[in-house]
Design a protein around this motif. Structure first.
Motif, short mmCIF file in Angstrom:
data_model
loop_
_atom_site.label_atom_id
_atom_site.label_comp_id
_atom_site.label_asym_id
_atom_site.label_seq_id
_atom_site.Cartn_x
_atom_site.Cartn_y
_atom_site.Cartn_z
N LEU A 154 36.34 46.77 31.56
CA LEU A 154 35.10 45.99 31.55
C LEU A 154 33.89 46.85 31.87
CD1 LEU A 154 36.16 42.65 33.27
CD2 LEU A 154 36.40 43.37 30.90
N THR A 155 32.83 46.63 31.15
CA THR A 155 31.59 47.37 31.39
C THR A 155 30.76 46.64 32.45
OG1 THR A 155 30.35 46.14 29.71
CG2 THR A 155 31.60 48.07 28.97
N SER A 156 29.73 47.32 32.93
CA SER A 156 28.89 46.71 33.95
C SER A 156 28.21 45.45 33.43
CB SER A 156 27.84 47.72 34.43
OG SER A 156 27.08 48.21 33.34
N ASP A 157 27.84 45.44 32.14
CA ASP A 157 27.20 44.25 31.58
C ASP A 157 28.19 43.09 31.53
OD1 ASP A 157 24.90 42.97 30.19
OD2 ASP A 157 26.34 42.84 28.54
N GLN A 158 29.43 43.36 31.17
CA GLN A 158 30.44 42.30 31.15
C GLN A 158 30.72 41.79 32.56
OE1 GLN A 158 33.37 44.61 29.04
NE2 GLN A 158 33.06 43.48 27.14
N LEU A 159 30.72 42.67 33.54
CA LEU A 159 30.94 42.25 34.93
C LEU A 159 29.83 41.33 35.41
CD1 LEU A 159 32.21 45.58 36.54
CD2 LEU A 159 33.55 43.50 36.11
N ARG A 160 28.62 41.52 34.89
CA ARG A 160 27.50 40.65 35.30
C ARG A 160 27.71 39.21 34.83
NH1 ARG A 160 24.30 45.36 34.49
NH2 ARG A 160 23.95 44.88 32.28
N HIS A 161 28.56 39.03 33.83
CA HIS A 161 28.79 37.69 33.29
C HIS A 161 30.25 37.25 33.46
CE1 HIS A 161 24.82 37.61 31.46
NE2 HIS A 161 25.04 38.83 31.00
N ALA A 162 30.93 37.82 34.45
CA ALA A 162 32.33 37.47 34.71
C ALA A 162 32.49 37.00 36.15
CB ALA A 162 33.23 38.67 34.46
N MET A 163 33.43 36.09 36.36
CA MET A 163 33.73 35.61 37.71
C MET A 163 35.24 35.48 37.86
SD MET A 163 30.68 32.84 38.46
CE MET A 163 30.85 33.02 40.24
N PHE A 164 35.75 35.96 39.01
CA PHE A 164 37.17 35.89 39.32
C PHE A 164 37.35 35.17 40.66
CE2 PHE A 164 36.81 40.19 37.14
CZ PHE A 164 37.07 39.67 35.88
N PRO A 165 37.42 33.86 40.63
CA PRO A 165 37.43 33.08 41.88
C PRO A 165 38.67 33.27 42.74
CG PRO A 165 36.82 31.71 40.00
CD PRO A 165 37.35 32.99 39.45
N LEU A 166 39.73 33.88 42.22
CA LEU A 166 40.98 34.00 42.98
C LEU A 166 41.13 35.33 43.70
CD1 LEU A 166 43.56 32.43 40.47
CD2 LEU A 166 41.88 31.31 41.96
N GLY A 167 40.15 36.20 43.57
CA GLY A 167 40.30 37.56 44.08
C GLY A 167 40.57 37.69 45.56
N ASP A 168 40.14 36.71 46.35
CA ASP A 168 40.33 36.78 47.81
C ASP A 168 41.54 35.99 48.29
OD1 ASP A 168 38.11 38.43 48.36
OD2 ASP A 168 36.77 36.71 48.15
N THR A 169 42.40 35.53 47.38
CA THR A 169 43.47 34.61 47.73
C THR A 169 44.83 35.17 47.34
OG1 THR A 169 41.90 32.90 47.02
CG2 THR A 169 44.11 32.17 47.66
N VAL A 170 45.86 34.84 48.13
CA VAL A 170 47.22 35.23 47.77
C VAL A 170 47.85 34.12 46.93
CG1 VAL A 170 47.52 36.66 49.83
CG2 VAL A 170 48.22 34.26 49.88
N LYS A 171 48.85 34.48 46.15
CA LYS A 171 49.43 33.57 45.16
C LYS A 171 49.99 32.30 45.77
CE LYS A 171 51.01 32.54 40.98
NZ LYS A 171 50.30 32.61 39.71
#
Length: 361
Positions: A154-171
């Motif tokens: 992913l490029t920096s521009d794509q990261l500006r328009h992406a969200m990963f809401p699970l990143g701080d959570t365990v499965k």
């Protein structure tokens, strides 16, 4: 906010969290197969009719609009055909990286922005943080589920328009949360391996695509030790399924060292011959400003591998990675993803490797 909903538990909870955060969320399921099966094969695969129905039911529970986007033709060209071509060339591709690069954060994101959405959220396990490099991609809090490797394109521009809401959570917390929310996918098995090869038989899939192309298995002296049905059935570092006719003189196992589709030869040899200390990657993708010159960082070349200390030199489109200690099973076609601690610097596709010759200078 557009929520990509695969029909699994992760993307459903990700969408739910975006609703809770006050975003105006619309769910979309990507139809990536032109002839989808009705049901999954065990716990493998995805993108079946069952998955699309599960995604729709989750959207109904969340009370959000839901659509299905047909990207089967684009997926076939950019991911499946690329996968087949890479194996035919004796390389080892990672289709998940290609899908993230070409489909989820190119075709989908481009369409989303054109339709007026400000971002796309997915159920990937990774974190996007604001830091000195702008929007930064970081590893997930749960190391067992971390997917930053397959997002390293992913490029920096794509990261500006992406969200990963699970990143701080365990499965385990995700499944409990899904159950509390009344989402029927709470106990649905995860998909595994390659989504478009539902039965997990990669060699069989490639055989159907490329046909049989029999050739020889040879040792490092050039002596024929066996036969095969096609070089596409092998990867560097492979040990099982070699069908070697006679054992090595020392009695030790042999591994795939080299794949040559042109003369249909697969070279096998001792494990120590797998060791390499250098790879050269091409077509880099940077998750921020492109670095230049030399730097110390960590390099990872498998999705669930370990990032190893390395010295990296960037010269235009060429990225040379020198491992501080020899590594095994590194193959052209794989992605090498570079890390500064938990932060993803970027990635490149491995073009060639160099055999271990002692400690790097």
């Amino acid at each position: 906010m557009l929520a990509a909903m695969s029909g699994g538990v992760d993307s459903a909870v990700a969408a739910a969290r975006m609703v809770d955060a006050g975003h105006d969320v619309t769910g979309v399921h990507l139809a990536l197969s032109s002839n989808p099966q009705s049901f999954r094969s065990g716990a493998r695969g995805c993108c079946t009719l069952e998955d699309s129905r599960d995604a729709r039911r989750a959207a109904d529970v969340l009370g959000i609009p839901f659509y299905i986007w047909d990207l089967a033709e684009r997926f076939r060209a950019d991911v499946v055909d690329d996968f087949v071509a890479e194996y035919a060339a004796g390389r080892t591709p990672n289709p998940c990286l290609r899908c993230n690069e070409k489909i989820k954060f190119a075709a989908v994101l481009d369409r989303a922005l054109a339709l007026g959405f400000d971002a796309v959220c997915t159920g990937h396990y990774a974190r996007i943080l604001d830091g000195p490099h702008g929007r930064e991609l970081h590893r997930a809090a749960d190391p067992e589920k971390d997917q930053s490797y397959v997002l390293g394109v992913l490029t920096s521009d794509q990261l500006r328009h992406a969200m990963f809401p699970l990143g701080d959570t365990v499965k385990t917390e995700i499944r409990d949360e899904a159950a509390r929310r009344g989402l029927a996918v709470a106990d649905k098995p995860d998909s595994h391996d390659i989504c478009f090869i539902a039965d997990g038989d990669t060699a069989g899939f490639l055989r159907n695509q490329l046909g049989e192309a029999p050739g020889e298995l040879v040792d490092t002296s050039g002596s024929v030790v066996g036969e095969h049905d096609g070089t596409y059935g092998f990867t560097i570092g492979q040990r099982k399924g070699l069908r070697i006719g006679r054992p090595a003189a020392d009695g030790k196992p042999r591994y795939v060292l080299d794949i040559s589709p042109v003369d249909r030869r697969v070279t096998v040899g001792p494990r120590e011959d797998l060791a390499v200390d250098e790879v050269v990657g091409m077509t880099p993708r940077w998750c921020g400003a492109a670095p230049s010159g030399a730097m110390e960082c960590a390099a990872q070349f498998r999705a669930h591998g370990t990032a190893v200390p390395s010295r990296v030199e960037v010269d235009g489109d060429a990225v040379t990675v020198r491992f501080h200690e020899a590594q095994e099973g590194v193959a052209p076609g794989q992605a090498v993803v570079l890390y500064d601690g938990d932060r993803v610097i970027g990635s490149a596709t491995i073009e060639r490797t160099a055999a271990w010759a002692g400690s790097p200078a």
